[in-house]
Structure formats: structure tokens, C-alpha cells
Motif scaffolding. Sequence first.
Motif: not given
Length: 882
Positions: A127-143
Motif C-alpha cells: 500500500y505504500g506507493r498509493t500516494i506516489i501514484n496519486q501524485l503522478k496523476k496530479l502531474g508532479c514532475s519528480c525525479d
Amino acid sequence: MGKSADNIPTVYDPKNVEEKWYKFWEDKNFFRAEIDENKEPFTIVIPPPNVTGQLHMGHALNNTLQDILIRWKRMQGYPTLWLPGTDHAGIATEAKVKEQIAEEGLTKYDLGREKFLERVWEWKEKYGRTIINQLKKLGCSCDWSRERFTMDEGCSRAVQEVFIRLYEKGLIYRGDYIINWCPTCQTTLSDIEVEHKQEEAHLWYIRYYFKDSDRYLTVATTRPETMLGDTAVAVNPEDERFKELIGRTVILPIMNREIPVIADDYVDPQFGTGAVKVTPAHDPNDFEIGLRHNLEQITVMDNNGIMNENAGKYRGMERYECRKALVEELKRLGLLEKIEDISHSVGHCYRCDTVIEPMVSKQWFVKMKPLARPAIQVVDDGRIKFVPERFTKIYINWLENIKDWCISRQLWWGHRIPAWYCDKCGEIIVSKTEPEECSKCGSQQLSRDPDVLDTWFSSALWPFSTLGWPDETEDLKYFYPTSVLVTGYDIIFFWVARMIFSGLEFMQDIPFKYVVVTGLVRDSQGRKMSKSLGNGIDPLDVIRDYGADTLRFTLSTGNAPGNDMRFYWERVEASRNFANKIWNASRFVMMNLEGYDGAEIDPEGFSMADKWITSRVNTLTREVTRALNNFEIGIAAQKLYDFIWSEFCDWYIELAKTRLYGNDTHDKLTAQYVLASTLEKTLRLLHPFMPYITEEIWQHLPHKGESIMVAPWPEYVEDLNFPEAEEKMGIVMDAIKGIRNIRGEMNIPPSKKARAVIRVTGQETGAALRDGENYIKSLAHVSSLEYIDEIGNVPEKAMAAVITGAEIYLPLEGLVDIEKEIERLKKEKKNLEGELARINGKLASKGFLTKAPAEVVQKEKEKKKDYQDRMKKIIQRLEMLS
């Protein structure tokens, strides 16, 4: 170059665009930061969300702002690193897994430490990557290639290194101290993890009789159950009422224990009776009094909030059950003088909302005073700046009054404290590796400390532990210190201050140059979003229904650093409409570029309108860049909105239409060039705010490069500044708006061309209007413009519009049936007279004014003003037509 316009959809659908472009950006490695020693980097470390977390509006706001800054700096040519990661969230994650295993009828003690931690790691992986995947949906351009976790191998090594260094330096110690204990979470909490809430309560007045006397002192307390651990009664040394009693002995009720009356400056003579009970083991202020007077510390309850063996006959009772029974006993014995209703502040656990219990416990602490001094200095001297500046004072005030930081937590999930105890001689051994024997007595009977470190201990190292510290990595050397931290004001003490003193202590440098403070996202009524109120809004629902760009732009506009913002669905709709406006305008441009090869055209040959829009987008570039440099993201977004909607869409596109459809090839090419170049430049300015729609459109336009996100940020160019064209165009636009207003008021359809008569009162206005005649004829539906000098030449029965330097008249003969218009106006006047009479009657009624709700009365007053304004205009028109 761009793609063909033939396949451009008529309607913009985010669902068909967002996933496609995010994958494209990731596949092309556009998010990855590359070290370039010839350039200054721009670095942001993400405030790591909890692995238990789900994206909420606070996350969406915070990460949108970070992404705007990162995308902007990337386009400016900086090597940009937005370093992502998650926090292990000790209390929250352990609670999740305890809930999970409870469904199997198990506790963590049934599993044992090792098996329980295996289950936690399994949960984290699932479950720990749930919020990471959600940030990607927001368009976050993290490395994402550099993603970190506070308990990954590197961060864990950094935590251990910091603990040992601080311990060896004498800044970490272990000792008995009063701590905040949560009986539900079963762990200590730091002072800033305790949420204080105002609650209705009671003040119990209890009589403590003097030894061998019928005299007594009355003390007041809000927590009578703790009196079982009293070891003194205290009074203020300056309080004349009690001076002769200091040093005497009273008998603790129920327990029948002798305790002294002491004098201490802390006691407030105005509180209660001026005499207070002292329970050093269960109150932080009493603890300090106890240290000053060498009082015994008697703990009367256990970690579950159950009264222990020191509570006498109340042993085994829950704390509030004990309170009730104790009060009844005091009443029975005649020792309860009175009960007073009060309102006071009560500390609650920030995680589970349980009322915390102050308790004396053996814990690990960091000495804060030596670390706080340099952390104050770097903000005082401006090396670190808070945006807005008002948060500087809050930060410094907290550090100036800081207490030692309790860093041990009674959990299993977290960084275990690297300390072992000798069972034989009690020696404490702090070590990176498990010692084989006691360094003092040689015994091999060693026990490891069972506690873990406060989650904020590892988060405090985030700006440098994520870059490879304690190793001197290339990333650490290049990207540290970071450029800016974007965070909420609610964690300035939890996190920001701790990162600052940690960076100064271990990197000998500040961790970031700017701290941009965001407010909270509240609901439309200004309430904090919460589960209990049921007023939370899921950002993913907004993204699903409206698109990520719409959510991002909604959060960007109306946003000022440090201020809370309200979430209105009307603003979401407005942002969606803005995206549609951009799409429709861009589609028009893209569909009208046939024959245009993207070649540049010299501005010398531009029309007034061409120079005006070129100058305006040039000014916009300077204004947006300046606003972003000042972290005024809301101002930057608003300027983009105003330019795109009003100036580009509503004006320039309309002005260009006749040229696009005309026969002058050069004029058409010029209009195509200005349309395409202005749109392309504007899209680049808008890209950090609305990355998906800008990429989709940009790819269809003539362009250079693979993606808008790595296209250069527009720069202000002095040669593209045309103030004269801007001034002239402003006059022409005022004239068009004036004529349009008249046509609207008189219900003149666009098909009826009007004759305009202009009386010029300013030389520059006259020149501008003559230069812009074609624009006026086209956009105001005017057949001819006639210029007059004298007021006497003004046509009869004409409506007028006044602009700076001119009066514009529209003769109504032939445009409207004047007799019918007079009849219509008279009828409207009569209706308004009736409405005004009705409202005046209402507002003159005392019954209405006293009984009707204030908002209803106000609404009637607003209606009256509106009717009066309309009546004034009707009378003016009737006078003019007659």
C-alpha cells in the motif's frame, strides 16, 4: 514543427490526454536531474507524505505549488531536482497493521517484534506507493529515479550516524523526565504533537487538613485522580495569606500521607484558592516544581491509563472511573468543598485524539539550546527567508523558548535506538553494531533498547540524507543546499526548524534558502476539512471529473503564501471553463494556419493590433516571471488568466479574423504568425500551471524541441515593447466597448450596422481612432465613422458613449423603432415604479425589519438599489428619445 490540425478533437477531454503525456515525459526522462557543474542547480525536496497517506487537498495544493516552481525553473535551463519520497510514519503505520492483524484475532505481542515488522514491511510494499501514484496523476514532475524512503538503507544509516554523533557530543542523553503519554497509541509524544482543545470541565476544591489540627488548606484541581500521587502543596512565597503556613505539614486525603507546604514562584495566587497540589509524576509544571524542591515522584497509573499499586484501593480502575469514585469518596468524607464549572485547554494526541497523560518516564532526549542558537542566527541574518516574512517571528519565538526534544517512541516500526544496556552494571553502550560485551565490566549480558526514534528525527535529515549523506556523494555536493522548501505552517516546528538545525550541525550549511509557507485548504464555509465533519473533498474525484489541470489551476489562483484558502466548486467550474476557452481558441488558431510555414516575420510590418498583442505578451512574460521569483504564484496565475481570456481570446483573435479570411496574402501570413507565436509563448508561460493541456496544444503548433516542458521559458525583450501601440489600442478597445454597450442596451442586433459620430476632444485619441477604424467597424458592427468638432453638430436622438478624449454617438434613426422603444421604456418604467413601491413599503415596515432575517432585509435593500439604477437609466433614455 507541429502536427496536422486535421485530427484536433472539437472538445478537450483530459482523460485522453493526461496519461499519454505523463508516460511520454517519463519515457523521455525529462524529470531526471543531471549534474552540470557549469550551471547552478535548483532543488526541492518533497515534504515526504506518510506511506499510509491518501492524497488530500493539502497535499494537492502543496505539490502543485512545488511542481509549478520546478517546471518553471526547468524551462529556465536550471538543472532541476525535485526529490520525492515517503515517510515511514511510525504511529500511523503501526496502527494500520495492528488493525489488520486484529481482524485475525491477533495483537502485535502475539506475533512478536520480528514477525510483526515482517507484516509491516509487507503492508508497506502493498500500500505504500498509493500516494506516489496519486501524485503522478496530479502531474508532479519528480525525479522518480531518486525516490527515497525514511527507512531505506541509506536514510537509516544517516539516522544512526546522527544519533551516535549527537550522543558522543553530549547532545543526546537518557533520563527520567515528564513526557506526554498517549494511552491509546502507547507511546510518548513531543509537545508539538499534542493538540490543545478548549473543553468544558470542572474545578474540584478539596480540603487538605494540617497534621494534628482542625485547620486545612483548600486546593483546586481539574484532575482529582492525580492527587493520589501528590507530594506537596505549593503556595506563592509573596502571598500574605499563606506565609505562616510554609513549611508545615498537611495530610493527603484518602492516602493519609504527610506532605509539606512549600513556596514556589510558579504558583498563581489568582488561580483557585492560591494553594495548589503538586504531583511531580503527572504534571509538567509540577515536575519542575518537584525538581526545585527535591520532591518524590510517585506514578499512580500505568501506560494504559489504569491506576497502579501506588493508587491504593483504586488500583485497577481506569483513570476516569477512578476520578468518579474518588470524588464520591471525598464528598462522603466531607473533604469536597465545592465543584466549579470551567472551560480549559486539554491536550489530545494528534493521531487518535485521546486525552494525553503526562507521566514521568525514562526517555531519550536531544539537548536543544546549543542546536537552536545557530538555527535562530541563520534566519535572523537572512540566510534563510520565510515567505511570507511574518512566519519568521513565529519560528524564532519557538526556538528561543525551546525545551529538550524527547526522541524515543514506544513503537516497533521505526529506527531502533542504537543503544544497549548492561544487565550487570547498568552501563549504556551506543554503537553502530551490536556489542559483544559491556565496555565497562565485560559482561555479555546485554539488552538492546526496545524503543524507536521519533519519526521527525529521520525527517529532520531529509534534505541531506536523501542525497547520500553521510557519504560525500556527487548529488550531495551539487544539489545541497536545496533552493526552496514548500510546506504548511502547521509543521514549522515539527519539521522546518529541525531540518535547519540538523543541516547546520551535520552539513555546516543551511538546508534551503527559502521556506514558502502555505495555508490550509478549507471548505467553502471556511471550516477545516475533516472526516468528522464529512466535508473533505478528494482531489482524485476532481481530477477524474474535471482533469488535473483544472484542479491545479483552481489551487493556483486566489492563492497567497501563508493564507488559508477556501475551496469552491464554482471556482473549479471556472477553471474548467478556462481550459475549454484555451482549447477552443487554440483550436481556432490551429485550424487557420494553412499555408503558414512557421517562418518569423519582422515586427516592423505589424499592424497596430499585432504590435499591441506582441507588446502585451512581452509584458506578461515579465510580470509572470517577477511574480514567480517572489513566490506569488496566485498573482502569476491570475495574470495569465486575464491575458488569455480577455486580451488574446476576446480581442486579438476577433481582430485577426477578417485578415485570416481576407485576400491579402502577406496580411494573412502576418496574422497567422502573430496568432501562432503569441499562443505558443503564452502556452509556455502557462505550462507550469496546466502542463497537460499546454503540451497537447503545443505539439500541434509550429515549435522547436520535443516537449513544451523542456522548451525555453519566454524572456522579456525590450525591442518587443510597443507602448504607443498599447496606448492606441486601448483607446480603440474603449470605443468598441462603448458602442457595444449602447447596442446591448438598445437591443440592436449585430446584423444592423450602425453609423457612429465621433466628437474628438483629444488629439491623440482622434489619431488612434482613425488608425483603428477597421477594428471599430468590424468588432462594433459600424458601417461608417463620422468626425465632428462642435457639440452643436451632435445628431438628435442618439445614444452616447464617453471615452477619454472623445464622445461617440450612435444615431438611433433606422436602428430602432423610436415610438416602439418609447412605449417599451414607459411600460418598463411603470413596472419598476410598482416594484419600488412594494419594496419601499416592506422596508418601511417595522415588523419586517425586526422579524425578517438580516440577509433577507439586505437582499431587499440591494434590490431597491438595482431598481433605482435601472429607473435612472430609463428616464435618461426617455428624455433623449423625446
